[in-house]
Design a protein around this motif. Sequence first.
Motif, PDB file in Angstrom:
ATOM      1  N   ARG A 273       0.280  -1.263  -0.253  1.00 15.96           N
ATOM      2  CA  ARG A 273       0.105  -0.030  -0.211  1.00 15.96           C
ATOM      3  C   ARG A 273       0.915   1.243   0.128  1.00 15.96           C
ATOM      4  NH1 ARG A 273      -2.993  -0.242   5.367  1.00 15.96           N
ATOM      5  NH2 ARG A 273      -0.516  -0.678   6.067  1.00 15.96           N
ATOM      6  N   LEU A 274       2.440   1.386   0.350  1.00 19.58           N
ATOM      7  CA  LEU A 274       2.870   2.235   0.634  1.00 19.58           C
ATOM      8  C   LEU A 274       3.055   2.488  -0.761  1.00 19.58           C
ATOM      9  CD1 LEU A 274       3.301   2.208   4.019  1.00 19.58           C
ATOM     10  CD2 LEU A 274       1.747   3.024   3.130  1.00 19.58           C
ATOM     11  N   PHE A 275       3.754   1.449  -1.169  1.00 19.44           N
ATOM     12  CA  PHE A 275       5.034   1.490  -2.384  1.00 19.44           C
ATOM     13  C   PHE A 275       4.869   1.557  -3.695  1.00 19.44           C
ATOM     14  CE2 PHE A 275       7.950  -0.220  -5.322  1.00 19.44           C
ATOM     15  CZ  PHE A 275       9.445  -0.394  -4.050  1.00 19.44           C
ATOM     16  N   ASP A 276       5.158   2.217  -4.712  1.00 21.92           N
ATOM     17  CA  ASP A 276       5.180   2.630  -6.349  1.00 21.92           C
ATOM     18  C   ASP A 276       5.897   2.307  -7.195  1.00 21.92           C
ATOM     19  OD1 ASP A 276       3.096   2.054  -7.955  1.00 21.92           O
ATOM     20  OD2 ASP A 276       1.892   3.976  -7.976  1.00 21.92           O
ATOM     21  N   ILE A 277       6.218   1.796  -8.200  1.00 18.49           N
ATOM     22  CA  ILE A 277       6.978   2.496  -8.893  1.00 18.49           C
ATOM     23  C   ILE A 277       6.302   3.334 -10.434  1.00 18.49           C
ATOM     24  CG2 ILE A 277       8.632   1.070 -11.029  1.00 18.49           C
ATOM     25  CD1 ILE A 277       9.091  -1.280  -8.448  1.00 18.49           C
ATOM     26  N   ASN A 278       6.780   4.271 -10.542  1.00 20.68           N
ATOM     27  CA  ASN A 278       6.034   5.002 -11.543  1.00 20.68           C
ATOM     28  C   ASN A 278       6.204   4.710 -12.524  1.00 20.68           C
ATOM     29  OD1 ASN A 278       5.099   7.651 -12.789  1.00 20.68           O
ATOM     30  ND2 ASN A 278       6.813   8.448 -13.073  1.00 20.68           N
ATOM     31  N   SER A 279       8.093   4.544 -12.576  1.00 18.49           N
ATOM     32  CA  SER A 279       8.766   4.556 -14.262  1.00 18.49           C
ATOM     33  C   SER A 279       9.825   3.219 -14.105  1.00 18.49           C
ATOM     34  CB  SER A 279       9.483   5.461 -15.341  1.00 18.49           C
ATOM     35  OG  SER A 279       9.901   5.829 -14.257  1.00 18.49           O
ATOM     36  N   TRP A 280      10.428   3.027 -14.444  1.00 20.21           N
ATOM     37  CA  TRP A 280      11.194   1.872 -14.792  1.00 20.21           C
ATOM     38  C   TRP A 280      12.028   1.879 -15.733  1.00 20.21           C
ATOM     39  CZ3 TRP A 280      12.625  -2.281 -11.516  1.00 20.21           C
ATOM     40  CH2 TRP A 280      13.801  -3.373 -11.430  1.00 20.21           C
ATOM     41  N   THR A 281      14.009   2.563 -16.406  1.00 14.11           N
ATOM     42  CA  THR A 281      14.744   2.670 -17.743  1.00 14.11           C
ATOM     43  C   THR A 281      16.055   1.912 -17.351  1.00 14.11           C
ATOM     44  OG1 THR A 281      13.819   4.538 -17.601  1.00 14.11           O
ATOM     45  CG2 THR A 281      16.045   4.437 -18.508  1.00 14.11           C
ATOM     46  N   ASN A 282      15.855   1.031 -18.484  1.00 15.79           N
ATOM     47  CA  ASN A 282      17.033   0.159 -18.469  1.00 15.79           C
ATOM     48  C   ASN A 282      17.622   1.365 -19.569  1.00 15.79           C
ATOM     49  OD1 ASN A 282      14.836  -2.567 -16.834  1.00 15.79           O
ATOM     50  ND2 ASN A 282      17.049  -2.305 -16.950  1.00 15.79           N
ATOM     51  N   ILE A 283      19.002   1.878 -19.174  1.00 15.48           N
ATOM     52  CA  ILE A 283      19.732   2.837 -19.681  1.00 15.48           C
ATOM     53  C   ILE A 283      20.621   2.224 -20.726  1.00 15.48           C
ATOM     54  CG2 ILE A 283      21.548   3.417 -18.489  1.00 15.48           C
ATOM     55  CD1 ILE A 283      19.521   6.271 -20.421  1.00 15.48           C
ATOM     56  N   HIS A 284      21.151   1.370 -20.422  1.00 20.73           N
ATOM     57  CA  HIS A 284      22.061   0.701 -21.522  1.00 20.73           C
ATOM     58  C   HIS A 284      21.750  -0.585 -22.310  1.00 20.73           C
ATOM     59  CE1 HIS A 284      25.337   3.343 -19.336  1.00 20.73           C
ATOM     60  NE2 HIS A 284      25.072   4.156 -20.240  1.00 20.73           N
ATOM     61  N   GLY A 285      19.966  -0.923 -21.986  1.00 15.36           N
ATOM     62  CA  GLY A 285      19.700  -2.171 -22.445  1.00 15.36           C
ATOM     63  C   GLY A 285      19.866  -3.560 -22.013  1.00 15.36           C
ATOM     64  N   ILE A 286      18.960  -4.614 -22.269  1.00  9.26           N
ATOM     65  CA  ILE A 286      18.560  -5.512 -21.368  1.00  9.26           C
ATOM     66  C   ILE A 286      19.533  -6.824 -22.023  1.00  9.26           C
ATOM     67  CG2 ILE A 286      16.383  -4.788 -20.441  1.00  9.26           C
ATOM     68  CD1 ILE A 286      15.146  -6.260 -22.008  1.00  9.26           C
ATOM     69  N   ALA A 287      19.683  -7.509 -20.602  1.00  8.24           N
ATOM     70  CA  ALA A 287      20.277  -8.574 -21.435  1.00  8.24           C
ATOM     71  C   ALA A 287      19.286  -9.719 -21.998  1.00  8.24           C
ATOM     72  CB  ALA A 287      20.626  -9.655 -20.343  1.00  8.24           C
ATOM     73  N   ALA A 288      17.971  -9.364 -21.268  1.00  5.89           N
ATOM     74  CA  ALA A 288      17.622 -10.680 -22.282  1.00  5.89           C
ATOM     75  C   ALA A 288      16.750 -10.017 -23.859  1.00  5.89           C
ATOM     76  CB  ALA A 288      15.755 -10.675 -21.065  1.00  5.89           C
ATOM     77  N   TYR A 289      17.335  -9.425 -24.453  1.00  6.32           N
ATOM     78  CA  TYR A 289      16.267  -8.813 -25.803  1.00  6.32           C
ATOM     79  C   TYR A 289      16.317  -9.677 -26.705  1.00  6.32           C
ATOM     80  CZ  TYR A 289      20.980  -9.157 -27.980  1.00  6.32           C
ATOM     81  OH  TYR A 289      22.103  -9.847 -29.119  1.00  6.32           O
ATOM     82  N   LYS A 290      16.917 -10.897 -26.777  1.00  6.47           N
ATOM     83  CA  LYS A 290      16.669 -11.903 -27.619  1.00  6.47           C
ATOM     84  C   LYS A 290      15.690 -12.721 -27.789  1.00  6.47           C
ATOM     85  CE  LYS A 290      20.924 -11.975 -30.398  1.00  6.47           C
ATOM     86  NZ  LYS A 290      22.433 -12.696 -30.713  1.00  6.47           N
ATOM     87  N   ASP A 291      14.918 -12.722 -26.206  1.00  8.45           N
ATOM     88  CA  ASP A 291      14.237 -13.603 -25.039  1.00  8.45           C
ATOM     89  C   ASP A 291      13.518 -13.965 -25.364  1.00  8.45           C
ATOM     90  OD1 ASP A 291      14.050 -15.935 -22.561  1.00  8.45           O
ATOM     91  OD2 ASP A 291      12.549 -14.342 -22.856  1.00  8.45           O
ATOM     92  N   GLN A 292      12.416 -14.872 -26.169  1.00  7.84           N
ATOM     93  CA  GLN A 292      11.030 -14.843 -26.468  1.00  7.84           C
ATOM     94  C   GLN A 292      10.244 -14.540 -25.478  1.00  7.84           C
ATOM     95  OE1 GLN A 292      10.707 -14.509 -30.203  1.00  7.84           O
ATOM     96  NE2 GLN A 292      12.531 -14.412 -29.841  1.00  7.84           N
ATOM     97  N   THR A 293      10.381 -15.042 -24.926  1.00  6.31           N
ATOM     98  CA  THR A 293       9.254 -14.760 -23.108  1.00  6.31           C
ATOM     99  C   THR A 293       9.293 -13.414 -23.112  1.00  6.31           C
ATOM    100  OG1 THR A 293       9.616 -17.256 -22.624  1.00  6.31           O
ATOM    101  CG2 THR A 293       8.750 -14.918 -21.477  1.00  6.31           C
ATOM    102  N   ALA A 294      10.718 -12.649 -22.567  1.00 13.83           N
ATOM    103  CA  ALA A 294      10.608 -11.069 -22.881  1.00 13.83           C
ATOM    104  C   ALA A 294      10.628 -10.632 -23.553  1.00 13.83           C
ATOM    105  CB  ALA A 294      12.278 -10.438 -22.324  1.00 13.83           C
TER     106      ALA A 294
END
Length: 456
Positions: A273-294
Amino acid sequence: MELKEIKQLIVVGNGFDLQCGLKSQYEDFFNDIFKIEKIKKEYSLLQMKQKLIEDIQDNPTAQNLNEAFYKCLNGEEKYEKDGKLSTWDIIFLALFICSKEEKPTLLWRDVETVIYFITTWWLIEKPKSNAKWKDDLINGRVDNLYEYEEDFEKYLTEWNRIKEGFDYKNEKIFETIIETVLKEKNEVDILEDLNTFENEFATYINKQTGTEKENQIKEKNYWLNVTHLFDKLSAVDSKKRADEKVNIDILNFNYSLDERAISYIKDNVNDPRLFDINSWTNIHGIAAYKDQTAIKKINNLHGVTKQQNFFKLPAPIFGIDNHDIIQKNEDMDDPRIIFTKPFRLMDNHVNIIRSKKFQDDINIITFYGHSLASADYSYFESIFDQYDIFHSNVKLEFYYYRGNSEEEARRNERDVMKKVVKLLTSYGLTLKNEHGENIINKMMLEQRLAIVRSPE
């Protein structure tokens, strides 16, 4: 009761992943791709280095190093069945065997410095074969940097730093290996080779995190650790205050964790109730970029449900600092520009996975596990400008690793203090018509700057 909202930006670097249990240091990565644990069953690292040097010293080409490595790894008779090391694998393996220390921690710790050195040498300095610095460099006479053009200073400094880790007898071997592995390659070719190296790193990270948290014990533990740490870093302590809630923007410099974690974190913190995430930024890309599930999950999070409309995820990138390149080259023809972080960010289309921007107003900016290296100052300067930290009431807090003893904790605290002084002083000098050099004193007097020990 209406809750007071605290707005927070959390900046995380590799120290965050290390704290959560990942082996995500470059040294761990190199130990994996070079099968160091397997090799150590037959040789010590020193014996391995000596063997490779002996095998190639008469003809130290990249091809011969590749062959010698696989023979060392699997034995003479199995070489034909082995693959080929990538260009940047060869470069870092050459750094390893030419170093004078058994563990090349210095040379394997700072990948982006090595990228800067190699691209500068090959694309800028090597073509100037008649330049005085080249003869001095090869013969070890580089003592006074002021004798050279200003544009060469950082390059020469980095070369001296790298050379300090070399066995002096192996300098020419290293140079010959690099010349053969990069033969006839231009900047685009070298960048494509770097893409291959980045993909290797992504694969290494994914081996530790997996793709399905429900079915992977390693990842489940990692996600639980991540959730626990974000909960501890949040500006609201639910055990002490029940009248506040926190809304967080996360700027992640790591490749491991991406926005698929948001719902998991929000559901599993101490008090959702006391915790929220407004935005998420992976500024240098993500390791799972080829993963079909991701690919499917992240596209779905952005409202894209049809596979034919799925956008590509940004790959991990390694980039070099642009200040010493762009600012000193008014014609903008420097071939190294395509290796700088600003260019690579645009080329990687990193904003495609950003559904929200940072909140307009912020109360606190938290740094955890980031090296605060000068190569990333441009990001921090933009953030400091956006929130006007000189005039506003924004608080900055920097965490340091607690270590295994009070003595180690104190050393880590001082190290972070030095980096913070360097960062904020550098930023203060960019402020026009202000007493920017006094920014640290100003923020300390206003109780807006804190150095904090990492939570347990």
